[in-house]
Enzyme design. Structure first.
Site, PDB file in Angstrom:
ATOM      1  N   ASP A 183       3.109 -10.632  30.921  1.00 37.44           N
ATOM      2  CA  ASP A 183       3.568  -9.394  30.254  1.00 37.44           C
ATOM      3  C   ASP A 183       3.968  -8.083  30.598  1.00 37.44           C
ATOM      4  OD1 ASP A 183       3.451  -9.213  26.637  1.00 37.44           O
ATOM      5  OD2 ASP A 183       1.482  -8.687  26.894  1.00 37.44           O
TER       6      ASP A 183
ATOM      7  N   ASP B 108       3.776  -4.648  27.597  1.00 35.79           N
ATOM      8  CA  ASP B 108       3.228  -4.159  27.182  1.00 35.79           C
ATOM      9  C   ASP B 108       1.712  -4.389  27.613  1.00 35.79           C
ATOM     10  OD1 ASP B 108       5.055  -2.744  26.377  1.00 35.79           O
ATOM     11  OD2 ASP B 108       5.574  -3.874  24.419  1.00 35.79           O
TER      12      ASP B 108
END
Length: 187
Positions: free
Chosen positions: A9, A11
């Site tokens: 992922d 952020d």
């Protein structure tokens, strides 16, 4: 043979997260340890890709050109550290757009699989800071790991059963990387 692929992922795993969205290159602040971790993974023979929900585009907070500026900076920092990001998949849709790519759906992970010419994601890892990241990895056939950076602490507090599951939990991407590379040499 298992796929030596780590899907991250963005952020909260690679860069600081914000409940107000990361809307510009100026707001995109990478964790130096995460950039180094990506380089370490690459140097150890792992392919690294990224799957990131970017609903701020659908919400009108920023556009694809600004997202590309952030990703170009990410590519450059990782390259400077001696690593490589093989592919970045992003979902520009909002939560109510009924797309197939937004995590927790596995669309972006399938995009990564296809872009890298893989038949399966068996043996790969999905590393994220949210339940949606882990669910996408599980649905796509990856192993999952939770990091406590970004929204990870909040995710673990909301889903304490994760700590008792077979999903390993790490302080951050650097800790996951150290564990993965040590485990690989031990096994």
């Amino acid at each position: 043979m298992p796929t030596k692929l780590v899907i991250l992922d963005r952020d909260g795993v690679i860069n600081q997260d914000s409940d107000d969205y990361i809307k510009s290159l100026a707001e995109w602040i990478p964790y130096p340890s995460a950039i180094q971790a990506i380089a370490r993974l690459t140097q150890a023979g792992w392919t690294v890709a990224i799957a990131t929900n970017q609903s701020g585009i659908a919400r009108g907070y920023y556009d694809v050109a600004e997202l590309m500026r952030m990703h170009n900076r990410l590519y450059a920092l990782v390259a400077e550290a001696g690593g490589e990001v093989a592919h970045i998949a992003y979902c520009p849709h909002g939560p109510n757009d009924q797309c197939a790519c937004r995590k927790p759906l596995p669309g972006m992970l399938k995009e990564i699989r296809d872009a890298l010419g893989l038949k399966t994601l068996q043996g790969s890892w999905m590393v994220g800071d949210s339940l949606g990241d882990l669910q996408a990895g599980q649905t796509a056939g990856s192993q999952q790991a939770l990091v406590l950076s970004g929204k990870g602490q909040r995710t673990l507090a909301r889903h304490p059963d994760l700590a008792a599951s077979d999903t390993p939990v790490f302080e951050d991407l650097a800790a996951f990387t150290a564990w993965l590379l040590q485990d690989e040499h031990a096994g």
